[in-house]
Write an enzyme that holds these catalytic residues in place. Structure first.
Site, PDB file in Angstrom:
ATOM      1  N   ASP A 235      14.999  27.815  39.499  1.00  0.00           N
ATOM      2  CA  ASP A 235      15.098  28.350  38.146  1.00  0.00           C
ATOM      3  C   ASP A 235      13.822  28.054  37.342  1.00  0.00           C
ATOM      4  OD1 ASP A 235      16.827  29.499  35.962  1.00  0.00           O
ATOM      5  OD2 ASP A 235      16.398  27.542  35.064  1.00  0.00           O
ATOM      6  N   GLU A 265      12.410  31.972  40.540  1.00  0.00           N
ATOM      7  CA  GLU A 265      12.520  32.891  39.411  1.00  0.00           C
ATOM      8  C   GLU A 265      11.265  32.720  38.552  1.00  0.00           C
ATOM      9  OE1 GLU A 265      15.042  33.544  35.304  1.00  0.00           O
ATOM     10  OE2 GLU A 265      14.435  31.595  36.054  1.00  0.00           O
TER      11      GLU A 265
END
Length: 495
Positions: A235, A265
């Site tokens: 993340d 990400e």
């Protein structure tokens, strides 16, 4: 050969009450039969909002729904026992669990500390005031509910680089914590949005603190000893120094498994930025194809006015396919979320055909597109909105078609602004397919399959088009598609 197909088994509004881990276990068999090879699970550890946390407000990485903390023992998705069962169920059906890792920040501190901060210009994080401000900040994490089990590490003001809230004086904003790391500056090797996008939210983790660095590596090893790990989704990578993930991913490959699937990400559409990031992390991971997602969104909004010949322009999958994870939507782009850029339902069959049936990229399927979703939340206008995300009816067939017919060399026919297609020519042992789609009126493409396909009969595997297509003596045939639709033409005898 089985092709990797990733499935995101949640969305931002997935139902709570400890139901999701049970659902994963219950659907593992069906997903495997469908052709899903990897399942991306939501963050499994305790968030600051306890049983209501989606998982991105990280509180305690070592609490997998085991300890009474933040008002609950279980997380939103279930307790530790149910989490373990869900992971084992996936593995038992040949599916690799991909775990969401949120290391950028922590939230919900247990205690305040006296700190020294400097105010930061929120629009240009490089502009840090010269004046020190003494204040209180929530920077001490002691995890009293866990009582030191698994790790005795205490997080304090030396473990963080910034906060967004102080007391005495009471202010909100962006504040640089003044400690012994970084000489008052943010980390480098982060995205340059806002000048330096190290700080995102909460108590921002200071990766230059060696104790923090080692604790996060230890957690990765510990976590992989608790449950099966097929890989990680990282993340907020644009806010974390690339040198950290280069080392952390390398350490996980050395200690957990060199075949781990890792996707970060890094939400940025620019190919230069993504290429530079891949170099900084030694190309040890993959990235989500943000640019392609936005092309899908734009195409779905423009309808027949969008030039389908340009659908892959600027995409990661066209520039660096071996490092591209392609997607149609995810939990951040769905309606009412922070990066909302939803692909319209009519276009999703076309988009999924473009990521599932081509040679390039690793496709990711989103939960609501397979199972549907309905939820309500406040929008930017502060009023309540009811959202219905319909399941895409042909998506199971497209996933199945990926495993059965997406074989062999690929030839593109992107010659018309509305009607495009491509052919997978198959192999000696595996059948191929012809994919045709239109974002406007009905149309067709003419394909040369070779004389060895003479007199072969093709039908639409998706059932969208009722015609039967017979290849002529020269090995050519015209393959049609309905308007605003997609067809996947396969040999009838291959069924």
């Amino acid at each position: 050969m089985i092709k990797r197909t990733l499935f995101q088994f949640f969305h931002w509004y997935s139902l709570g009450d400890s139901r999701l881990w049970k659902e994963v276990a219950a659907k593992a068999s069906d997903l495997a039969e469908l052709g899903i090879t990897d399942v991306w699970l939501p963050p499994a550890y305790k968030g600051a909002s306890g049983a209501y946390s989606v998982g991105y407000d990280t509180y305690d990485l070592f609490d997998l729904g085991e300890f009474d903390q933040k008002g609950s023992r279980a997380t939103k998705y279930g307790d530790r026992a149910a989490f373990e069962v869900s992971c084992r169920a996936l593995v038992d059906h040949g599916i690799r669990p991909i775990h969401d890792v949120v290391l950028n920040h922590k939230m919900g501190a247990d205690e305040k500390e006296r700190v020294v901060v400097r105010r930061v210009d929120a629009g240009d994080r490089r502009q840090i005031a010269e004046d020190d401000v003494e204040a209180l900040a929530y920077t001490r994490f002691t995890f009293p509910g866990r009582g030191g089990k698994y790790s005795e590490f205490i997080w304090d003001k030396q473990c963080f680089s910034g906060v967004d809230l102080i007391e005495e004086p009471n202010e909100s904003g962006v504040f640089r914590l003044m400690n012994e790391y970084g000489e008052g500056q943010w980390n480098d090797e982060v995205d340059d949005e806002l000048g330096n996008f190290d700080y995102l939210m909460g108590a921002d983790v200071e990766f230059r603190n060696k104790a923090v660095y080692e604790e996060l590596k230890y957690w990765g090893r510990w976590f992989s000893d608790q449950v099966p790990v097929g890989g990680f989704r990282l993340d907020a990578a644009k806010h974390i120094p690339a040198w950290f993930f280069k080392d952390w991913v390398g350490h996980m490959r050395e200690t957990v498994g060199d075949d781990l699937f890792v996707v970060a990400e890094y939400w940025h559409p620019d190919m230069g930025t993504l290429t530079n990031y891949l170099e900084l992390v030694d190309k040890q991971l993959m990235l989500f194809d943000v640019a392609l997602h936005h092309r899908f969104h734009d195409a779905s909004k423009a309808g027949g006015d969008f030039d389908m010949r340009t659908i892959f322009d600027g995409s990661l999958v066209s520039a660096n396919p071996q490092h591209a994870v392609t997607l149609v939507d995810n939990h951040d782009t769905q309606p009412l979320q922070s990066l909302e850029a939803t692909v319209e339902p009519w276009f999703k069959p076309l988009a999924y055909a473009l990521i599932l049936l081509r040679e390039q990229g690793t496709p990711c399927v989103f939960y609501p597109d397979l199972y549907g979703a309905e939820y309500s939340d406040k929008g930017t206008d502060e009023s309540q909105h009811l959202v219905k995300m319909p399941a895409i009816g042909c998506l199971p067939k497209l996933i199945e078609a990926r495993q059965r017919f997406a074989n062999g060399p690929q030839v593109d026919q992107f010659d018309d602004p509305s009607v495009i297609g491509f052919t997978r020519h198959g192999t000696e042992t595996e059948p191929g397919c012809v994919v045709v789609m239109s974002n406007g009126a009905a149309g067709e493409i003419s394909v040369d399959l070779g004389p060895n396909q003479s007199s072969t009969l093709f039908i639409d595997f998706l059932g969208h088009h009722e015609a039967e297509v017979t290849v002529d003596e020269q090995g050519r045939a015209n393959f049609p598609t309905n308007g605003g639709s997609v067809s996947v033409w396969v040999r009838r005898d291959a069924l």
